[in-house]
Design a protein around this motif. Structure first.
Motif, short mmCIF file in Angstrom:
data_model
loop_
_atom_site.label_atom_id
_atom_site.label_comp_id
_atom_site.label_asym_id
_atom_site.label_seq_id
_atom_site.Cartn_x
_atom_site.Cartn_y
_atom_site.Cartn_z
N SER A 83 79.63 -38.31 29.99
CA SER A 83 79.88 -36.90 29.69
C SER A 83 78.62 -36.06 29.85
CB SER A 83 80.42 -36.75 28.26
OG SER A 83 79.43 -37.00 27.28
N SER A 84 77.45 -36.66 29.63
CA SER A 84 76.20 -35.91 29.79
C SER A 84 75.91 -35.63 31.27
CB SER A 84 75.03 -36.69 29.17
OG SER A 84 74.75 -37.88 29.88
N TYR A 85 76.45 -36.47 32.15
CA TYR A 85 76.30 -36.25 33.59
C TYR A 85 77.27 -35.16 34.06
CZ TYR A 85 73.45 -40.48 34.34
OH TYR A 85 72.44 -41.42 34.33
N ILE A 86 78.45 -35.13 33.46
CA ILE A 86 79.49 -34.20 33.88
C ILE A 86 79.32 -32.81 33.30
CG2 ILE A 86 81.99 -33.78 33.76
CD1 ILE A 86 82.40 -36.77 33.92
N LYS A 87 78.63 -32.73 32.16
CA LYS A 87 78.47 -31.46 31.44
C LYS A 87 78.04 -30.28 32.32
CE LYS A 87 77.84 -28.94 27.58
NZ LYS A 87 78.93 -28.54 26.67
N PRO A 88 77.04 -30.44 33.22
CA PRO A 88 76.62 -29.30 34.06
C PRO A 88 77.70 -28.81 35.02
CG PRO A 88 74.94 -31.01 34.03
CD PRO A 88 76.18 -31.60 33.43
N PHE A 89 78.66 -29.67 35.33
CA PHE A 89 79.70 -29.31 36.28
C PHE A 89 80.99 -28.84 35.60
CE2 PHE A 89 77.04 -32.69 38.07
CZ PHE A 89 76.54 -32.04 39.20
N SER A 90 81.30 -29.47 34.47
CA SER A 90 82.52 -29.10 33.75
C SER A 90 82.36 -29.45 32.27
CB SER A 90 83.73 -29.83 34.33
OG SER A 90 84.88 -29.59 33.55
N SER A 91 82.13 -28.45 31.45
CA SER A 91 81.99 -28.68 30.01
C SER A 91 83.30 -29.15 29.41
CB SER A 91 81.51 -27.40 29.32
OG SER A 91 82.41 -26.34 29.55
N GLU A 92 84.43 -28.74 30.01
CA GLU A 92 85.74 -29.14 29.50
C GLU A 92 85.96 -30.65 29.64
OE1 GLU A 92 85.29 -26.70 31.67
OE2 GLU A 92 85.73 -24.90 30.47
#
Length: 303
Positions: A83-92
Motif C-alpha cells: 500500500s505504501s508503494y501504491i499510495k502515490p498513484f491511488s490513495s483509494e
C-alpha cells in the motif's frame, strides 16, 4: 490453472521482505525501489489469482497444516507494505489494502485460535505463530497510508502484549523439541522478526517516543537476530523449499531497526550506522539468495 495450484503460498514472505527492502534502499536509489515494487506487484497478482481460483485448495492447506496456517497472514502483511508503494498513484487502493489487512487479521486471529489453540499441542507451535498474533503490528508502521495513527498505535500495543505471551512458549518449543524437518527449519529465523517489527511499529506510530521502549525492543531484536545468524548457514545450504522465504524479512527489519537507532540516538550514531551497514549487506544477500532460488524453482517447474 495447474500453475496457480502449484504456486507456492510461502512466496508471500518474499513479497514482504523485498517490498520492505525496497523501502530501505529508497534512500540510495528510488529506481531500485520502483523495480522491486513492479516485480513483486506482478507476483502478488498471481498470488491473488491463486486465492480466487484455488480457494478450496488454499483453505484445505490452512485447515490441516499448522505451519501453513500460521504463515498465511504474511500476505496481509505484504499487502500493507504494498500500500505504501501504491499510495502515490491511488490513495483509494492504498487505503483499501491497509484496511483490508486490518479486517483480515480481525477475523483470522479468532479463527486460528479456535482451530489450533483450542486443541493445543506444543509440537504444533512454530515461530510463525508470531505472524498470526504479532504481525498485525505492521499496520502501525504504515499508519501514514490511512492517516489513522490511533489504530496503528493499538496494533503496536496488541502486538507487544501477544509477543510477550508467546515468547516463552515459542522459545520453550524451540529448545525442548528442536527436531524439525528441513522444510520447517527456515521458520526458525522468524524468531528474529517480532521484536524488530514491534520496534518499527512503535517508531512510526507513536509521536512521543520512549527511549527505554526503543532500547528494550532493540535489545530483544539484536539478541534474536544473532541467534538467527547462527541458524542461517545450515538453512541456506540445505535443499530448496518454498519456506526459504521465511529467512528474509527478519534480516531486512533488523537492518532497518539499526538505521533508526542511529537516527534517534545521535550520540551513538557511528556505532549504529556501522551495525546497520553490516546488517544491510546481510539482508541484501539473503533476500537475493531467496529470490534467485525461487527463480531457479520456477525455471525448473516450466522445463
Amino acid at each position: 490453472m495447474k500453475f496457480l495450484k502449484d504456486y507456492p503460498l510461502p512466496i508471500s514472505g518474499l513479497f514482504l521482505s523485498m517490498l520492505t527492502l525496497g523501502n530501505v534502499l529508497q534512500t540510495y536509489s528510488n529506481s531500485i525501489r520502483v523495480m522491486i515494487g513492479t516485480v513483486i506487484f506482478l507476483l502478488y497478482i498471481i498470488y491473488i489469482l491463486k486465492l480466487i481460483f484455488c480457494f478450496s485448495d488454499v483453505m484445505n492447506a490452512v485447515n490441516t497444516n499448522t505451519l501453513v496456517a500460521s504463515s498465511f497472514p504474511v500476505i496481509a502483511m505484504a499487502s500493507v507494505v504494498l500500500s505504501s508503494y501504491i499510495k502515490p498513484f491511488s490513495s483509494e487502493i492504498a487505503n483499501f489494502l491497509w484496511y483490508a489487512a486490518l479486517v483480515f487479521y480481525s477475523f483470522y486471529m479468532p479463527y486460528f485460535t479456535y482451530r489450533y489453540v483450542k486443541g493445543f499441542k506444543i509440537t504444533n507451535v512454530f515461530a510463525t505463530w508470531y505472524i498470526v498474533y504479532v504481525g498485525i503490528a505492521i499496520i502501525g508502521i504504515f499508519s501514514r497510508v490511512s492517516d489513522n495513527y490511533i489504530v496503528g498505535q493499538f496494533t503496536f500495543w496488541f502486538g507487544l502484549v501477544t509477543f510477550l505471551i508467546l515468547l516463552p512458549i515459542i522459545c520453550y518449543r524451540a529448545v525442548k523439541y528442536p527436531n524439525i524437518t528441513d522444510l520447517q527449519r527456515p521458520s526458525l529465523i522468524v524468531l528474529a522478526a517480532p521484536a524488530s517489527l514491534l520496534f518499527l511499529s512503535y517508531y512510526f506510530s507513536v509521536t512521543e517516543k520512549s527511549s527505554a521502549m526503543l532500547i528494550f525492543l532493540f535489545v530483544l531484536s539484536i539478541l534474536f537476530y544473532v541467534i538467527a545468524l547462527f541458524l542461517l548457514p545450515r538453512i541456506l545450504k540445505q535443499d530448496f523449499y518454498p519456506t526459504l522465504s521465511a529467512t528474509t524479512f527478519p534480516m531486512v527489519t533488523g537492518a532497518f531497526v539499526s538505521r533508526l537507532m542511529a537516527e534517534y540516538f545521535v550520540s551513538y550514531q557511528s556505532i549504529f550506522s556501522g551495525l546497520y551497514l553490516v546488517q544491510l549487506v546481510i539482508a541484501v544477500f539473503v533476500v537475493t539468495f531467496a529470490f534467485m532460488s525461487y527463480i531457479k524453482f520456477f525455471i525448473k517447474y516450466f522445463k
